[in-house]
Design a protein around this motif. Structure first.
Motif, PDB file in Angstrom:
ATOM      1  N   ARG A  66      -6.795  36.887 -23.171  1.00 16.58           N
ATOM      2  CA  ARG A  66      -7.183  35.590 -22.616  1.00 16.58           C
ATOM      3  C   ARG A  66      -5.994  34.644 -22.540  1.00 16.58           C
ATOM      4  O   ARG A  66      -5.851  33.862 -21.613  1.00 16.58           O
ATOM      5  CB  ARG A  66      -8.215  34.926 -23.535  1.00 16.58           C
ATOM      6  CG  ARG A  66      -9.615  35.404 -23.416  1.00 16.58           C
ATOM      7  CD  ARG A  66     -10.503  34.356 -24.066  1.00 16.58           C
ATOM      8  NE  ARG A  66     -11.628  34.937 -24.756  1.00 16.58           N
ATOM      9  CZ  ARG A  66     -12.451  34.258 -25.527  1.00 16.58           C
ATOM     10  NH1 ARG A  66     -12.255  32.973 -25.718  1.00 16.58           N
ATOM     11  NH2 ARG A  66     -13.462  34.848 -26.105  1.00 16.58           N
ATOM     12  N   ASP A 107     -16.580  35.882 -25.503  1.00 18.82           N
ATOM     13  CA  ASP A 107     -16.590  34.458 -25.163  1.00 18.82           C
ATOM     14  C   ASP A 107     -17.668  33.739 -25.977  1.00 18.82           C
ATOM     15  O   ASP A 107     -18.275  34.306 -26.891  1.00 18.82           O
ATOM     16  CB  ASP A 107     -16.774  34.265 -23.653  1.00 18.82           C
ATOM     17  CG  ASP A 107     -18.136  34.718 -23.147  1.00 18.82           C
ATOM     18  OD1 ASP A 107     -19.059  34.918 -23.964  1.00 18.82           O
ATOM     19  OD2 ASP A 107     -18.289  34.884 -21.922  1.00 18.82           O
ATOM     20  N   MET A 113     -20.058  32.316 -17.486  1.00 20.15           N
ATOM     21  CA  MET A 113     -20.397  32.984 -18.744  1.00 20.15           C
ATOM     22  C   MET A 113     -21.718  33.725 -18.614  1.00 20.15           C
ATOM     23  O   MET A 113     -22.602  33.320 -17.873  1.00 20.15           O
ATOM     24  CB  MET A 113     -20.479  31.965 -19.885  1.00 20.15           C
ATOM     25  CG  MET A 113     -19.136  31.443 -20.374  1.00 20.15           C
ATOM     26  SD  MET A 113     -19.334  30.461 -21.888  1.00 20.15           S
ATOM     27  CE  MET A 113     -17.619  30.048 -22.209  1.00 20.15           C
ATOM     28  N   GLY A 166     -15.417  33.579 -30.703  1.00 17.92           N
ATOM     29  CA  GLY A 166     -16.511  33.719 -29.747  1.00 17.92           C
ATOM     30  C   GLY A 166     -17.842  33.875 -30.440  1.00 17.92           C
ATOM     31  O   GLY A 166     -17.983  33.631 -31.647  1.00 17.92           O
TER      32      GLY A 166
END
Length: 473
Positions: A436, A86, A1, A42
């Motif tokens: 995703r 994310d 990330m 997210g």
């Protein structure tokens, strides 16, 4: 990330679009970090809303220079997490909503040139005023934007006659991750000069660049249109009726939607103003649309011919033809409400699959047995575009069941359904994309050569890896 964005970098990006169009507060950012079904949520420190292709160019050039991930977002109607950042807070959301100009409508060429943030319904309405039709039609057309439609290669109810978004796109304007602008806004229906570069971006879900504008293909507006609901006993009979309708109408068959009775029940039960289309209840229903470029009388005669032959062959048990435009719209409203109408019934595990048309009845029978064996009491809510092989094969929780415990079986039931899809050489994504949600399954099931080619293309266009990371590939 990615690491959270430092304040000085946020300021540099915000300066490109101006403070007013750089969203940083939790309330302003909130609509951009959750997709419609709430499956993907997210975080982001910054939502940028550029007002020109030049601003998009500057944003991406800075993003590549600073290795800052960017998540392009249109109307935020993705059902696979394709436009959601994310949880790191280190990805910028790039909203295209301000790029909303219709640049040109060329009736002689039957084209319309629009920016990425133009809502699909506006394109349809603009085409209509010029006596043309833009045939891409989706339940989310009031909020879905053209850039997202192209990035996901959207399908919808018009694919049978007119193809997916890719077939309706003649040219694109794209900003590459480096900030370079690829201007390919041409109206040519024939162009055989090397690689068809636009099709690398259509369907790429924002992983190779940002579509900022497109030339779209329009078609003649039908002079006659007829819509009918048909009640029948099985998908096998629906398939035979489809073959009959295609033989009689050819390209005039503009929709053939197969719907399990339960999907119609849910629409009528949970959508104000809708009523059951037929007096009796049949295990399966079909929504047929016939369009004619000649006249309304021609369309009427054609649908009556198809239904008469369908009754004579024992394929149809009941049918009703819309008597006016208002009733035709009401018929379509039943079909368009099916996705949202599942929500009041509890948790739903959804599948957007594609199959050879001839395999649909066998798939429905085999998948139904497999799902009910794995999850007794689950309700099968099957509907979709039978004419192009795309089914929305959805599994709703048992009546009175627990929503959380049913959703906890998402991956398990996905595997059951997609296993049967592969038995019939089908696809796990027909029109919603990969995002995703289906990324890992795509990589696990496609050929190593295909995966390697995709990785090479991605690395070539986006060597810094900033474009929509974690999606598709």
């Amino acid at each position: 990330m990615a690491a959270p964005l430092p304040p000085d970098l946020i300021a540099r990006f915000a300066a490109i679009v101006g403070e007013r169009h750089a969203l940083t507060t939790a309330a302003d950012v909130a609509p951009h970090v959750t997709e419609p079904r709430g499956l993907w949520t997210g975080r982001t420190s910054l939502v940028l809303k550029p007002g020109s292709v030049e601003e998009v160019s500057k944003i991406l050039a800075l993003a590549t220079q600073t290795r800052t991930p960017v998540v392009p977002q249109g109307g935020n109607t993705s059902l696979v997490g394709g436009g959601t950042p994310d949880l790191s807070g280190g990805e910028i959301v790039l909203s295209l909503s301000r790029l909303d100009r219709i640049r040109e409508l060329d009736a002689a060429s039957s084209t319309i040139t629009v920016e990425a943030g133009v809502v699909l319904q506006r394109v349809q309405e603009a085409a209509d005023t010029a006596g043309r039709l833009f045939p891409l039609s989706l339940a989310s057309q009031g909020s879905a934007q053209i850039g997202g439609n192209l990035s996901s290669n959207a399908g919808g109810t018009g694919v049978l006659a007119h193809g997916n978004a890719r077939e309706l796109c003649l040219g694109v304007e794209v900003v590459l991750p480096t900030g370079e602008i690829f201007d390919d806004l041409r109206k040519l229906k024939k162009d055989n000069t090397g690689y068809d570069l636009k099709n690398l971006f259509v369907g790429a879900e924002g992983t190779l660049g940002v579509i900022t504008a497109a030339v779209l293909k329009l078609v003649p507006k039908p002079k006659g249109r007829e819509v009918a609901w048909v009640g029948l006993s099985s998908p096998e009979r629906a398939l035979s009726l489809f073959s009959l309708a295609l033989d009689r109408a050819g390209s005039g068959l503009t929709a053939f939607e197969l719907c399990a009775a339960l999907s119609v029940d849910f629409s009528v039960r949970h959508t104000p103003g809708l009523s059951a289309p037929l007096a009796g209840r049949y295990p399966w229903l079909v929504l047929i649309e016939i369009s004619s470029g000649r006249s309304a009388a021609d369309a009427r005669a054609l649908i009556e011919e198809i239904l008469t032959e369908g009754f004579e062959a024992g394929l149809a048990d009941d049918a009703v033809i819309a008597q006016n435009l208002s009733q035709a719209q009401a018929f379509w409203a039943i079909r368009e409400a099916m996705s949202d109408a599942q929500k009041p019934e509890g948790a739903s595990i959804k599948h957007d699959i594609s199959l050879p048309v001839a395999s649909i009845p066998a798939f429905i029978e085999k998948a139904g047995r497999a799902v009910l064996q794995a999850a007794p009491g689950a309700r099968l809510v099957t509907f979709g575009h039978m004419g192009d092989g795309n089914l929305h094969y959805n599994v709703s929780q048992p009546e009175g069941g627990d929503k959380a415990s049913f959703l906890a079986r998402y991956r398990e039931l996905n595997d059951v359904v997609h296993g049967v899809v592969r038995d019939f050489s089908g696809s796990i994504s027909a029109e919603h994309g990969i995002g995703r949600m289906k990324r890992d399954e795509l990589l696990a099931t496609q050929s190593p050569v295909a995966t390697d080619l995709m990785r090479r293309i991605k690395a070539s266009f986006d060597p810094a890896g900033i474009m929509n990371p974690g999606k598709v590939i």
